[in-house]
Design a protein around this motif. Structure first.
Motif, mmCIF file in Angstrom:
data_model
loop_
_atom_site.group_PDB
_atom_site.id
_atom_site.type_symbol
_atom_site.label_atom_id
_atom_site.label_comp_id
_atom_site.label_asym_id
_atom_site.label_seq_id
_atom_site.Cartn_x
_atom_site.Cartn_y
_atom_site.Cartn_z
ATOM 1 N N TYR A 175 40.944 44.187 45.047
ATOM 2 C CA TYR A 175 39.751 43.707 45.719
ATOM 3 C C TYR A 175 39.592 44.355 47.088
ATOM 4 O O TYR A 175 40.561 44.522 47.821
ATOM 5 C CB TYR A 175 39.826 42.176 45.866
ATOM 6 N N LEU B 139 32.356 37.213 44.332
ATOM 7 C CA LEU B 139 33.449 38.152 44.143
ATOM 8 C C LEU B 139 34.623 37.341 43.616
ATOM 9 O O LEU B 139 35.339 36.686 44.373
ATOM 10 C CB LEU B 139 33.793 38.801 45.488
ATOM 11 N N ILE C 59 33.587 47.741 35.439
ATOM 12 C CA ILE C 59 34.779 48.231 36.127
ATOM 13 C C ILE C 59 35.894 48.587 35.158
ATOM 14 O O ILE C 59 36.983 48.953 35.574
ATOM 15 C CB ILE C 59 35.303 47.208 37.157
ATOM 16 N N ILE D 273 45.297 44.643 36.839
ATOM 17 C CA ILE D 273 44.493 45.834 36.622
ATOM 18 C C ILE D 273 43.379 45.962 37.644
ATOM 19 O O ILE D 273 42.672 46.943 37.665
ATOM 20 C CB ILE D 273 43.887 45.870 35.210
ATOM 21 N N VAL D 274 43.182 44.968 38.452
ATOM 22 C CA VAL D 274 42.101 45.057 39.436
ATOM 23 C C VAL D 274 42.625 44.820 40.837
ATOM 24 O O VAL D 274 43.659 44.193 41.047
ATOM 25 C CB VAL D 274 40.988 44.035 39.142
ATOM 26 N N PRO E 13 43.136 37.390 33.754
ATOM 27 C CA PRO E 13 43.844 38.245 32.792
ATOM 28 C C PRO E 13 43.539 37.881 31.347
ATOM 29 O O PRO E 13 43.589 38.745 30.472
ATOM 30 C CB PRO E 13 45.324 37.969 33.111
ATOM 31 N N ARG F 175 39.235 48.823 39.708
ATOM 32 C CA ARG F 175 40.254 48.911 38.674
ATOM 33 C C ARG F 175 41.389 49.759 39.226
ATOM 34 O O ARG F 175 41.175 50.878 39.689
ATOM 35 C CB ARG F 175 39.661 49.559 37.428
ATOM 36 N N GLY G 148 34.145 44.525 46.803
ATOM 37 C CA GLY G 148 34.048 44.786 45.388
ATOM 38 C C GLY G 148 35.377 44.632 44.690
ATOM 39 O O GLY G 148 36.407 44.323 45.299
ATOM 40 N N VAL G 149 35.321 44.832 43.395
ATOM 41 C CA VAL G 149 36.506 44.766 42.553
ATOM 42 C C VAL G 149 36.749 46.171 42.026
ATOM 43 O O VAL G 149 35.836 46.792 41.491
ATOM 44 C CB VAL G 149 36.284 43.793 41.373
ATOM 45 N N ALA H 51 48.592 43.292 32.646
ATOM 46 C CA ALA H 51 47.606 42.282 32.275
ATOM 47 C C ALA H 51 47.011 41.622 33.516
ATOM 48 O O ALA H 51 45.828 41.327 33.576
ATOM 49 C CB ALA H 51 48.259 41.224 31.385
ATOM 50 N N ARG H 52 47.828 41.402 34.507
ATOM 51 C CA ARG H 52 47.356 40.647 35.663
ATOM 52 C C ARG H 52 46.785 41.520 36.767
ATOM 53 O O ARG H 52 45.931 41.085 37.521
ATOM 54 C CB ARG H 52 48.512 39.827 36.261
#
Lengths: 358, 358, 358, 358
Positions: free
Chosen positions: B289, A165, A207, B286-287, A170, B271, B268-269, B283-284
């Motif tokens: 955890y 994980l 994703i 968007i996800v 970016p 969005r 998981g990751v 940019a940094r």
């Protein structure tokens, strides 16, 4: 300070670490523990971040100015841990200031930029070294030795799985983030007469991150073998396993099993000499099986980054190529670029620029 | 004997096992333990081999004549464990004699032959069932249930590793030997609205066996996901692991860990909704955890082949489709043929013939 | 500086680490990273050793004089990592100088000495805290919580294995070296109404080291349960496993498996209510079995010693008992003394001095 | 039929299996697969249970009368898998009828009963063999060989863990149920000049089953070493591990890891020769450490019970002592009786009756 002249002074090499982000603190810690180095600066655009990394008890200087650091004659070398896109300007500035350079992987954002750095270093007689950390682990050192010594026989296939994980980066996809580890390890352990000729890459972005988060890389080797890398940011479990299959023995490297990282199996499938067989038996009995013992060699437990720092210092004081020099960085870049092109072109095999191996 | 008429007789179904080689003994043992079946024959061209399989204490008849067996009205069904190349004539003879058929994977040596068998069975109202054994394990049953129930969310990727020091087969490569397991499992667990559109395969033959001994298979799924299979006859260690990544949860299935085959991770990751973010942060960030608990469900320990036999018997007595019917066998053949074509064409993606899924 | 008066000053607590041997460097590193503390000294009889620990970039002072350190009003507390035999004089000197004390396990070389320290601290209103490091791991914190919350039901047995190729200590046997970890963990997780009543110990010295190198410790619990510790310096493999069996659930803690340290099993053997059974069935059916799911809770990865330092600082600033106070140290000493007496007396059960639990 | 006369006939040995409960089916299956044996009967008081075990396809006769079976001259030997309390009458009847006897562990319900059986067999020249199944595994055979060959050096300690969620037996405690495995393995691998002198046992019954469900057994060996057994019916996880520590090498046997059951470590702690040391250094440096490679020997995968059957048949046809003869059964009984007495007497060490080892 040692240099082209061959004069090796006993004084330590003055070092500045550039970048106080994810990896910088590790460079700081290991530089401080390396006898041949003298850490002079931690440099970051965000001086506060640099101060936090050093903590409240350090005599190391903080600077937010690369110019200031490079202008200081006490600094003989820099270790760069900034984002890949900045490697070219930062490293180039350092080289132009006459500093030796240790740089995080990848060497640069693309092959052409990397080549500029290699040429700049070579023309000035300065060291340009890649922090291919895994190449300095006891496991990879041992692998390189037994492969060079012939214990595995001919390398038949390599298979690396590097999944966990992970932080979705970016700026780069999972291949550029994780595969440099595998590719630099392949580079370090493959015999000099074997190189990668073509690369195919498949990736997916389940994703919606805007870049591949799961990727499979297939490498064709010059002697007919194949290597494969599975890189994955989305796996809930962490796996760091590499299998190196040889005609004589096969090694399984499980980096997450500290008590048995390397397992060397005297097991395998052999092709029987066809001459011995009647035509009838041939179809069924062209292979035979070996099922022998397994040996897990005793390996020291040494922090790899400590060995990276020592190699950097030694390559300077002894005025010799570091183990993972700029050319190894270029070979990895050539593979990554070919992989990216294959990804764009739907997974076809793409030729790899050939770079010298010494 | 039950049949199209819907009349279910209490008498057991008379069965003949055809083929006393590698897998036949397992069919014999499990058929004898299945209450709805009555094992009448073990049939093999080599009657002595069949006798050895039955041992010295059995009342089951041995025959070296398929004709004899198929002519016996006490035989209502056959289970075929002969080489794949013979599946067409053997199964066709059985169907033409009005017998239900359970056949080893793969259904036939190619898709066209497989289709003939499916049509022959369908036109006669006879059952044609594939022994996709893994689909009857408690692990796959559980996987199919939780995926159908939505627990994993959208399937994002599947990754299967099936490697060991395996028997190099005289007639098929590693893909045709091992990948049917993975492909039939994918077929059993993927939701009906997801199918494989294209396949690419890379293989190598490092021991000179004349066929791929190491292979990587990449499958593009209709909803944008990706699946991958690593099949390998040359690995000194045995690995049987599948990861099924979902948008909600991810499962790791380690079939060699009987005390914890399935691990369901709430990790998981994700969005993040882009709308929430300023352009700068986008940019940094968007996800995000998730790192939640892991659950290993209690699974029964049941021999899968016992369940295969029970399903075969039940599908006959209840006159219904078996879980892994001929169409599932055709879907696997379509994938294998596309994989072989990709191998021949240097690893390009090849379209997969679409077969109905019910 | 905070103290009995209840006045909590915002200034950090001045700390001196005493002892620069095996554990001292860890105290130094973690003290520096703890915001409530200000590391003033590293003190060791061998000043050169202390200097090596601090390295070449530190502003922390070195002293080879405990007197000097204790006389410095900037020092409010000490963390002692000297050999156990010196804990009494060093800690007593610190307490007499009005300093709070954090001390390595065991609290002192024997129970009587330990009691003197507890009384000295209590009478002066100073904190005396044990560095029972494992009690501050996320795993033990989680265990303590779920046991207190009743998730495991009644504790039925505890079994701890702590074996590895360990350093044969010059001054203590394997029980005094390793078992304090297990005993302090038991102390931290057992409910307050359960205590150890008796201890038996068996040991052997197969290498002629002059002390037990392999030992087994059996503890009788006040409610009828049993606990066991296997401590071993001679095992080639490292095992750190504890099983805590409860009437409702059972936990297996494998400290060497970072991805799944705790596994909580809904499995067990239950006694059926005898009343339901005829006399005849009673002999066979007094038990029933649960085989449910297993859950591995998500645990943070935090260095335990960081939490030790934070607790020490907080207990001072908030003027409260630390989690592992001197009394917990005394309870462990009482167990160790009873174990040593049992060893001397051939393994008989020996009563354990009862110490308050709060 | 072979016998005292030394005449070995080529005809197979007629065998009856007595008892169709938990273990009987395994005896039936393996007897049928053993070329030197001819299975004549499966005998159980519950003939229906015996019929179910044989299934619907067997030519083996069922009997519910031990007398009938023993009166049949086609029966030369019996394999007894009835409850331990019945071993004396059943085996004695068989011996008195002139039949060789293979009996499940333990040999009898107590040492005195066991001795009667040994004497009855000896006086009649009949074989009395214990089904100490584990002693016939490839792992134990390998262990016995390398210990006899000196590879491990002097045995320093043995530690066995045998825990799982087990069936709480109606008639025996966990020691009598599980420890016979460990004790018979110790018996099979220890050199003839080392024997167990004393035994201490601690047990607990946390579920109120009326007998120990968790037990720890400590064995003092005649040369000063120690052995330990942890037997536990209440553990949610299954562990089957034995460590055999030697002065030269140490083996870890993990029976649940089929790909690496034995790991032979060239690791250990050695005592340095005291003569080399000054008095001052002595305290610290009396030991040195070896950290060498580990070897996992290739072991065949053979069902142990098949080897038990072959040994039973061979010992009869060759008229020689079986590997695990009645005396090995008596040695295990002597240990179990001493353990039970220790349990009753609160865990003190109890002398073990000495039985010959050949």
């Amino acid at each position: 300070m040692p240099g082209k002249t061959g004069i090796v002074l006993s004084a330590a090499i003055g070092l500045a670490v550039i970048g106080a982000g994810y990896w910088g603190p590790n460079l700081v810690r290991n530089a401080q523990a390396t006898s041949g180095l003298r850490l002079e600066y931690l440099c970051d655009l965000d001086a506060e971040r640099a101060r936090r990394v050093l903590g409240g008890y350090s005599t190391v200087r903080v600077s937010d100015s690369l110019e200031e650091v490079l202008a200081d004659p006490a600094v003989h070398a820099v270790a760069i841990a900034t984002p890949a896109a900045t490697h070219l300007p930062v490293a180039m500035a350092a080289l132009e200031a006459g500093k030796h350079v240790l740089v995080e992987k990848p060497l640069a954002a693309n092959y052409a930029d990397g080549r500029k750095l290699v040429e700049a270093a070579d023309s000035r007689g300065l060291k340009l070294m890649l922090d291919h950390t895994f190449c300095y682990t006891p496991a990879v050192r041992h692998l390189a030795e037994i492969i060079a010594g012939g214990e595995l026989g001919t390398i038949q296939y390599l298979d690396s799985v590097r999944i966990n994980l992970g932080l979705v980066q970016p700026d780069v996809d999972v291949l550029w983030d994780l595969a440099p580890h595998d590719l630099s390890i392949f580079d370090a352990i493959l015999p000099p007469d074997i190189h990668v000729t073509e690369v195919a890459a498949h990736g997916s972005d389940p994703i919606g991150a805007g870049k591949a988060c799961v990727a499979h890389l297939t490498l064709r080797l010059s002697h007919g073998g194949m290597a494969h890398v599975h890189a994955n940011w989305l796996s809930p479990t962490k796996i760091r396993t590499m299998v190196i299959g040889g005609s004589a023995k096969t090694v399984v490297w499980d980096d997450l099993n500290p008590s048995q990282r390397l397992s060397i199996y005297d097991r395998g499938v052999d092709r029987s000499p066809a001459g011995e067989l009647t035509e009838e038996k041939r179809a069924r009995t062209i292979v035979s099986y070996r099922v022998g013992d397994m040996v897990a060699p005793a390996l020291g437990e040494r922090e790899a980054l400590r060995a990276v720092m020592a190699e950097f210092a030694e390559s300077i004081t002894q005025d010799r190529r570091p183990l993972t020099d700029g050319h190894s960085g270029l070979r990895v870049l050539a593979l990554l670029e070919a992989a990216s092109e294959s990804l764009r072109r739907g997974g076809v095999f793409v030729d790899v620029k050939q770079e010298e191996r010494v």
